[in-house]
Design an enzyme around this catalytic site. Structure first.
Site, PDB file in Angstrom:
ATOM      1  N   GLU A 257       1.261   3.550  12.506  1.00 35.51           N
ATOM      2  CA  GLU A 257       1.905   2.550  11.663  1.00 35.51           C
ATOM      3  C   GLU A 257       1.280   1.167  11.837  1.00 35.51           C
ATOM      4  OE1 GLU A 257       3.857   3.208   9.363  1.00 35.51           O
ATOM      5  OE2 GLU A 257       4.837   5.112   9.814  1.00 35.51           O
TER       6      GLU A 257
ATOM      7  N   ARG B  12      -0.689  -0.596   8.660  1.00 35.37           N
ATOM      8  CA  ARG B  12       0.001  -1.774   8.127  1.00 35.37           C
ATOM      9  C   ARG B  12      -0.645  -3.072   8.613  1.00 35.37           C
ATOM     10  NH1 ARG B  12       6.322  -0.171   7.290  1.00 35.37           N
ATOM     11  NH2 ARG B  12       6.153   2.056   7.694  1.00 35.37           N
TER      12      ARG B  12
ATOM     13  N   GLU C  68       4.621   6.519  -3.502  1.00 38.35           N
ATOM     14  CA  GLU C  68       3.653   7.565  -3.812  1.00 38.35           C
ATOM     15  C   GLU C  68       3.539   7.885  -5.305  1.00 38.35           C
ATOM     16  OE1 GLU C  68       4.435   7.477   0.324  1.00 38.35           O
ATOM     17  OE2 GLU C  68       5.888   7.843  -1.293  1.00 38.35           O
TER      18      GLU C  68
END
Length: 590
Positions: A220, A224, A488
């Site tokens: 993550e 990010r 998505e």
């Protein structure tokens, strides 16, 4: 790829009256007719008489009472609609309580309907006209407005913190590194929001420090933070972001100090130590194979090969491992042995999804020279078509299910909706044309996951009907009805529109944006994930806005609506799995 988030359940404060906006699912799901029949004839007569009396009193007193409570001769449509909804809700509630309380509650409903100002969720931006599509000049501006609204909530109530809690006007921390701010940097630059960008840049320059005794998730924080900083550096040319990227990249390297070279999931960026999750020595396959774009680019920029070497070793090991099925990989890999675990289970959803995405994108990033990635990707797509692709009944929607020890399950995560975009990107780069055919079929299915829900928002997980005679294609279990503002589907709509120019993909994105505005927009700023996409009257807000809503969802929608196809040219950039564009290497690069 983003694993399911932890669940937060909150109460929503109503106006200034101190009431709470609770779910009330139990009494609302009971049959009002059954309750009505259980009442005596006298009770039913009294209720009907009271309703008639209430209507008469309402018509008679409406002008004076509204003037008294609001000080206005007329009320805007929004407030009238809120009061009408709240009054009708109380009337229905009367049918479920003893008769002694009925008259009191009805009277209370009448009074409260004149004074309540409604919940903080802004549900007035409906989808009226959405089917007709946006005017050409409205789409990008509308998208900027959505971003500004989300950003304003973050700025007002969560500045410098990880995530906004828009309903409680507060924040939550994951790593304590300003995740939402960093995730949104390149979105603001792409949208041309210079004022907002400069404010965020000043925070990065003066407040962002990675010298903290805190555990972060390798995957993550890579996609990010490292990805966001690298992308912003390339778009702006400002060395501030490259220096910050070098800092976090070097602090993540202890994760790779394992006997197998398969990295641990967690790193303490202050202490320089790493460890697996507390409950297992496994890492997920998607996490360890979806950090390569970022570390490879960091090596290219710094001329320090340690980053690329570390992630290349992971890919080489996974490439050679036993336990695959026609190129499909299990979900877990052990950091001690370097072997797949929980074998026999294959999915393109959580814990495996972005492995396939990064096979293709590493090949593209490197100038289409590293044939191992291409070979593994092509084999995997053939494995998907052979083992996981099925069609629904009654409408024949194409979907990708899951396989567990040879048993097929018609279950599909919303995460799988990355696949149409990835397939289309491959076809654009010269891969077989049937990849584009499958992309279009899957895109229709992902859109229907939104279109067939009462709110027009997709649930986190769906199950497809395959039996002849089924009434509807999609079923959703109670535990799967939440929507986390995921990107998505709109990501894939962006790719399909870019490559086909078919305006229906832009239209579908417009409908999704309108439903985000209708059911998840919070009037005081920000957007919230919701618990129940099947209940348009009360979708049950979660009080959480994930950083990827600004970093991915709104970015892809903006690019979908932009008529400038050179805005992040897909022959020059490749997006990481957090929608941060990184440059495709020059042909002379290795």
């Amino acid at each position: 790829m983003h694993p399911p988030s932890r669940q937060d359940y909150v109460a929503i404060t109503l106006g200034q009256r101190g009431g709470s906006y609770n779910n009330g699912k139990q009494w609302r799901r009971q049959s009002c007719w059954r309750k009505w029949k259980q009442l005596s004839r006298l009770q039913r007569s009294l209720i009907l008489f009271t309703l008639v009396l209430l209507l008469i009193c309402g018509f008679a007193s409406y002008p004076t009472l509204t003037d008294h409570f609001t000080g206005k001769k007329t009320l805007d449509f929004k407030r009238k609609r809120e009061r009408s909804h709240q009054a009708s809700t109380f009337i229905l509630y009367c049918l479920t309580i003893p008769m002694k309380k009925a008259v009191f509650v009805l009277f209370a409903a009448h009074i409260l309907s004149l004074s309540w100002r409604g919940a903080v969720i802004d549900t007035e931006q409906g989808t009226e006209g959405a089917k007709d599509g946006p005017a050409k000049d409205d789409t990008a501006a509308n998208q900027e407005d959505s971003f500004r609204h989300a950003w304003q909530g973050y700025k007002d109530f969560a500045w410098g913190h990880d995530e906004l809690r828009p309903i409680s006007k507060s924040y939550s921390e994951w790593f304590g590194l300003g995740l939402t701010l960093i995730d949104a940097l390149d979105t603001m630059w792409i949208m041309g929001l210079k004022t907002e960008f400069e404010e965020a840049k000043a925070w990065v320059a003066t407040e962002l420090s990675f010298n903290k005794n805190v555990d972060v998730n390798l995957f993550e924080s890579t996609i990010r933070i490292l990805g966001g900083l690298l992308s912003t550096y390339h778009l702006t040319g400002d060395s501030l972001f490259l220096e910050k990227a070098k800092d976090i990249g070097s602090r993540l390297m202890p994760a790779f100090k394992t006997s197998s070279k398969i990295p641990y999931s967690d790193v303490n960026i202050g202490k320089g130590t790493a460890h697996p999750p507390r409950w297992t020595s496994d890492s997920t396959v998607a996490e360890v194979t979806s950090i390569q774009l970022e570390f490879r680019e960091l090596s290219r920029l710094t001329q320090d090969q340690q980053y690329e070497v570390a992630v290349a070793e992971v890919m080489n090991k996974v490439h050679k491992l036993d336990g695959k099925l026609d190129g499909l990989v299990p979900m877990f890999i052990n950091t001690n042995s370097g072997q797949f675990t929980h074998q026999g289970i294959f999915t393109l959803g959580a814990r495996a999804d972005s492995y396939y995405e990064y096979l293709l994108k590493q090949w593209i990033q490197g100038g289409k020279k590293e044939t191992q990635f291409l070979e593994d990707y092509l084999q995997a797509i053939e494995g998907v078509k052979k083992n996981l692709v099925q069609k629904t009944s009654p409408n024949g929607l194409t979907f990708v299910g899951e396989l567990s020890h040879g048993q097929f399950s018609p279950k599909m995560d919303h995460l799988v909706c990355f696949l149409p975009g990835t397939l289309a990107l491959g076809a654009h780069n010269g891969l077989p044309e049937d990849h584009m055919d499958l992309a279009k079929q899957m895109m229709e299915t992902c859109y229907q996951m939104y279109n067939q829900m009462e709110t027009g928002l997709s649930p986190e997980i769906v199950h497809f009907n395959m039996h002849q005679g089924s009434v509807r294609d999609i079923e959703v279990k109670l535990a799967d009805r939440h929507n986390l503002l995921r990107p998505e589907t709109v990501e894939s709509l962006f790719y399909l529109y870019r490559f086909t120019k078919d305006r229906k993909y832009r239209q579908w994105g417009w409908e999704i944006l309108q439903n985000f505005n209708k059911y998840t927009k919070v009037s005081s700023g920000g957007y919230t994930s919701v618990n129940n996409v099947r209940d348009p009257d009360y979708p049950s807000p979660r009080d959480k806005m994930e950083s990827f809503f600004l970093g991915e969802t709104l970015k892809y929608l903006y690019l979908l609506f932009s008529d400038d196809f050179n805005l992040i040219n897909l022959d020059q950039y490749v997006f990481n799995t957090e929608a941060h564009p990184l440059p495709i290497w020059p042909s002379s690069a290795a």
